[in-house]
Motif scaffolding. Sequence first.
Motif, PDB file in Angstrom:
ATOM      1  N   GLN A  21     -19.259   1.302   4.759  1.00  0.00           N
ATOM      2  CA  GLN A  21     -20.186   2.022   5.206  1.00  0.00           C
ATOM      3  C   GLN A  21     -21.272   2.583   5.431  1.00  0.00           C
ATOM      4  OE1 GLN A  21     -18.246   2.015   9.077  1.00  0.00           O
ATOM      5  NE2 GLN A  21     -16.700   0.113   9.034  1.00  0.00           N
ATOM      6  N   TYR A  22     -22.107   2.995   6.406  1.00  0.00           N
ATOM      7  CA  TYR A  22     -23.325   4.151   5.858  1.00  0.00           C
ATOM      8  C   TYR A  22     -23.186   5.086   6.211  1.00  0.00           C
ATOM      9  CZ  TYR A  22     -26.806  -0.252   6.486  1.00  0.00           C
ATOM     10  OH  TYR A  22     -27.752  -0.915   6.442  1.00  0.00           O
ATOM     11  N   ARG A  23     -21.818   5.613   6.860  1.00  0.00           N
ATOM     12  CA  ARG A  23     -21.022   6.356   7.191  1.00  0.00           C
ATOM     13  C   ARG A  23     -20.624   7.871   5.485  1.00  0.00           C
ATOM     14  NH1 ARG A  23     -17.469   4.831  11.202  1.00  0.00           N
ATOM     15  NH2 ARG A  23     -15.857   3.636  10.701  1.00  0.00           N
ATOM     16  N   ASP A  24     -20.137   5.964   4.986  1.00  0.00           N
ATOM     17  CA  ASP A  24     -19.678   6.729   3.732  1.00  0.00           C
ATOM     18  C   ASP A  24     -20.456   7.429   2.824  1.00  0.00           C
ATOM     19  OD1 ASP A  24     -17.471   5.668   5.396  1.00  0.00           O
ATOM     20  OD2 ASP A  24     -17.752   3.438   4.218  1.00  0.00           O
ATOM     21  N   PHE A  25     -21.324   7.012   2.757  1.00  0.00           N
ATOM     22  CA  PHE A  25     -22.427   7.117   1.516  1.00  0.00           C
ATOM     23  C   PHE A  25     -23.350   8.811   2.181  1.00  0.00           C
ATOM     24  CE2 PHE A  25     -22.930   2.476  -0.440  1.00  0.00           C
ATOM     25  CZ  PHE A  25     -22.355   3.009  -0.763  1.00  0.00           C
ATOM     26  N   ALA A  26     -23.034   8.208   3.409  1.00  0.00           N
ATOM     27  CA  ALA A  26     -23.727   9.608   4.191  1.00  0.00           C
ATOM     28  C   ALA A  26     -23.480  11.009   3.966  1.00  0.00           C
ATOM     29  CB  ALA A  26     -24.376   9.450   5.853  1.00  0.00           C
ATOM     30  N   SER A  27     -21.984  10.464   4.361  1.00  0.00           N
ATOM     31  CA  SER A  27     -21.358  12.218   3.824  1.00  0.00           C
ATOM     32  C   SER A  27     -21.468  12.438   2.412  1.00  0.00           C
ATOM     33  CB  SER A  27     -19.665  10.849   4.189  1.00  0.00           C
ATOM     34  OG  SER A  27     -19.260  12.764   3.656  1.00  0.00           O
ATOM     35  N   SER A  28     -20.818  11.027   1.272  1.00  0.00           N
ATOM     36  CA  SER A  28     -20.776  11.651   0.296  1.00  0.00           C
ATOM     37  C   SER A  28     -21.739  12.165  -0.760  1.00  0.00           C
ATOM     38  CB  SER A  28     -19.913   9.981  -0.582  1.00  0.00           C
ATOM     39  OG  SER A  28     -21.100   9.298  -0.492  1.00  0.00           O
ATOM     40  N   LEU A  29     -23.180  11.390   0.239  1.00  0.00           N
ATOM     41  CA  LEU A  29     -24.340  12.086  -0.639  1.00  0.00           C
ATOM     42  C   LEU A  29     -24.848  12.481   0.286  1.00  0.00           C
ATOM     43  CD1 LEU A  29     -26.297   7.846  -1.870  1.00  0.00           C
ATOM     44  CD2 LEU A  29     -24.900  10.004  -2.355  1.00  0.00           C
ATOM     45  N   HIS A  30     -24.442  13.677   1.435  1.00  0.00           N
ATOM     46  CA  HIS A  30     -24.862  14.605   1.492  1.00  0.00           C
ATOM     47  C   HIS A  30     -26.285  13.812   2.124  1.00  0.00           C
ATOM     48  CE1 HIS A  30     -21.658  17.054   0.559  1.00  0.00           C
ATOM     49  NE2 HIS A  30     -21.911  16.388  -0.655  1.00  0.00           N
ATOM     50  N   LEU A  31     -26.573  12.744   2.579  1.00  0.00           N
ATOM     51  CA  LEU A  31     -27.947  12.363   4.291  1.00  0.00           C
ATOM     52  C   LEU A  31     -27.044  11.807   5.285  1.00  0.00           C
ATOM     53  CD1 LEU A  31     -28.989   9.684   1.153  1.00  0.00           C
ATOM     54  CD2 LEU A  31     -30.271  12.755   2.359  1.00  0.00           C
ATOM     55  N   SER A  32     -28.079  12.169   6.015  1.00  0.00           N
ATOM     56  CA  SER A  32     -27.396  11.513   7.261  1.00  0.00           C
ATOM     57  C   SER A  32     -27.510   9.688   7.202  1.00  0.00           C
ATOM     58  CB  SER A  32     -28.665  11.938   8.540  1.00  0.00           C
ATOM     59  OG  SER A  32     -30.095  10.510   8.415  1.00  0.00           O
ATOM     60  N   VAL A  33     -26.669   9.445   8.121  1.00  0.00           N
ATOM     61  CA  VAL A  33     -26.681   7.482   8.449  1.00  0.00           C
ATOM     62  C   VAL A  33     -28.327   7.195   8.223  1.00  0.00           C
ATOM     63  CG1 VAL A  33     -25.609   5.788  10.157  1.00  0.00           C
ATOM     64  CG2 VAL A  33     -24.596   8.603   9.221  1.00  0.00           C
ATOM     65  N   SER A  34     -28.965   7.874  10.211  1.00  0.00           N
ATOM     66  CA  SER A  34     -30.261   7.234   9.245  1.00  0.00           C
ATOM     67  C   SER A  34     -30.869   7.334   8.465  1.00  0.00           C
ATOM     68  CB  SER A  34     -30.991   7.764  10.621  1.00  0.00           C
ATOM     69  OG  SER A  34     -31.145   9.364  10.320  1.00  0.00           O
ATOM     70  N   GLU A  35     -30.771   8.248   7.447  1.00  0.00           N
ATOM     71  CA  GLU A  35     -31.384   7.990   6.339  1.00  0.00           C
ATOM     72  C   GLU A  35     -30.432   7.288   5.183  1.00  0.00           C
ATOM     73  OE1 GLU A  35     -32.971  12.437   5.072  1.00  0.00           O
ATOM     74  OE2 GLU A  35     -30.992  12.395   5.670  1.00  0.00           O
ATOM     75  N   ILE A  36     -29.926   6.863   5.339  1.00  0.00           N
ATOM     76  CA  ILE A  36     -29.156   6.054   4.403  1.00  0.00           C
ATOM     77  C   ILE A  36     -29.748   4.489   4.807  1.00  0.00           C
ATOM     78  CG2 ILE A  36     -26.788   4.403   3.527  1.00  0.00           C
ATOM     79  CD1 ILE A  36     -27.008   6.912   2.452  1.00  0.00           C
ATOM     80  N   SER A  37     -29.741   4.444   6.450  1.00  0.00           N
ATOM     81  CA  SER A  37     -30.311   2.983   6.892  1.00  0.00           C
ATOM     82  C   SER A  37     -31.774   3.131   6.026  1.00  0.00           C
ATOM     83  CB  SER A  37     -30.285   2.996   8.026  1.00  0.00           C
ATOM     84  OG  SER A  37     -31.059   1.952   9.364  1.00  0.00           O
ATOM     85  N   GLU A  38     -32.546   3.514   6.988  1.00  0.00           N
ATOM     86  CA  GLU A  38     -34.337   3.907   6.606  1.00  0.00           C
ATOM     87  C   GLU A  38     -34.497   3.269   4.943  1.00  0.00           C
ATOM     88  OE1 GLU A  38     -35.069   7.572   7.867  1.00  0.00           O
ATOM     89  OE2 GLU A  38     -35.068   6.652   9.982  1.00  0.00           O
ATOM     90  N   SER A  39     -33.427   4.756   4.311  1.00  0.00           N
ATOM     91  CA  SER A  39     -33.388   4.305   2.174  1.00  0.00           C
ATOM     92  C   SER A  39     -32.970   2.299   1.998  1.00  0.00           C
ATOM     93  CB  SER A  39     -32.172   4.737   1.848  1.00  0.00           C
ATOM     94  OG  SER A  39     -32.887   4.391  -0.089  1.00  0.00           O
ATOM     95  N   LEU A  40     -32.064   1.512   2.857  1.00  0.00           N
ATOM     96  CA  LEU A  40     -31.595   0.098   2.231  1.00  0.00           C
ATOM     97  C   LEU A  40     -32.435  -0.237   3.115  1.00  0.00           C
ATOM     98  CD1 LEU A  40     -27.969   0.608   2.733  1.00  0.00           C
ATOM     99  CD2 LEU A  40     -28.911   0.265   0.223  1.00  0.00           C
ATOM    100  N   GLN A  41     -33.852  -0.028   4.453  1.00  0.00           N
ATOM    101  CA  GLN A  41     -34.423  -0.799   4.839  1.00  0.00           C
ATOM    102  C   GLN A  41     -36.043  -0.513   3.901  1.00  0.00           C
ATOM    103  OE1 GLN A  41     -34.166  -2.919   6.688  1.00  0.00           O
ATOM    104  NE2 GLN A  41     -36.416  -3.881   6.487  1.00  0.00           N
ATOM    105  N   ALA A 127     -24.302  16.065  -4.207  1.00  0.00           N
ATOM    106  CA  ALA A 127     -23.599  14.922  -4.074  1.00  0.00           C
ATOM    107  C   ALA A 127     -22.795  14.770  -5.853  1.00  0.00           C
ATOM    108  CB  ALA A 127     -24.681  13.669  -4.125  1.00  0.00           C
ATOM    109  N   VAL A 128     -23.132  15.338  -6.830  1.00  0.00           N
ATOM    110  CA  VAL A 128     -22.886  14.620  -7.957  1.00  0.00           C
ATOM    111  C   VAL A 128     -22.018  15.408  -8.532  1.00  0.00           C
ATOM    112  CG1 VAL A 128     -24.994  14.118  -8.644  1.00  0.00           C
ATOM    113  CG2 VAL A 128     -24.208  16.241  -9.278  1.00  0.00           C
ATOM    114  N   ARG A 129     -21.309  16.440  -7.938  1.00  0.00           N
ATOM    115  CA  ARG A 129     -20.666  17.195  -7.924  1.00  0.00           C
ATOM    116  C   ARG A 129     -19.093  16.437  -7.267  1.00  0.00           C
ATOM    117  NH1 ARG A 129     -20.796  22.720  -9.167  1.00  0.00           N
ATOM    118  NH2 ARG A 129     -18.923  23.448  -7.937  1.00  0.00           N
ATOM    119  N   GLU A 130     -19.347  15.421  -6.962  1.00  0.00           N
ATOM    120  CA  GLU A 130     -17.687  14.928  -5.906  1.00  0.00           C
ATOM    121  C   GLU A 130     -17.631  13.083  -6.850  1.00  0.00           C
ATOM    122  OE1 GLU A 130     -18.734  14.372  -1.904  1.00  0.00           O
ATOM    123  OE2 GLU A 130     -18.684  17.005  -1.496  1.00  0.00           O
TER     124      GLU A 130
END
Length: 164
Positions: A21-41, A127-130
């Motif tokens: 889900q978007y929140r999974d990537f938001a957490s692991s990439l240290h971005l917000s959920v809205s940034e993930i959504s906008e990026s994929l859009q 993000a890359v440290r993980e």
Amino acid sequence: MRPQDIVVLLKVLNNADRQWQYRDFASSLHLSVSEISESLQRSHLAGLVDDTKKKVYRQSLMEFIRYGLHYVFPQLPGTMVTGIATAHSHPFYNQLFKTEMNYVWPYEDGDIRGLSIQPLYKSVVSAVREDEVLYKALASIDIIRVGRVRELKVAIDELQKLIL
């Protein structure tokens, strides 16, 4: 396209066989959920992901990285700083290329000194440290942004293994 869009797409590829889900990537990439959504859009509008925004068009992404990335997100090495190794200084590439100067993402708790390369977005280092696969992929991207012909060929080959 924004620089973090490349990072998000690489993360989607790394998780292609898992439910996410978007929140999974938001957490692991240290971005917000809205940034993930906008990026994929944005990636959808660019023709790099399908309508569900969960399947990356691998060939299209590889073409963009190979032929357009260094024009859209160029980078010149900066001043000498402490940081995390990137480009040809990444541990994988460091075995293949012997150079006099290291390239690093600035990070005060880093373990190597070299010329600074600005990461595609500010929290890449966290993000890359993980995520070792993402780390190698982004180091490969940095080779495309700043590398020489021989380094570029190896980086593209490694990215093709990941993407295609």
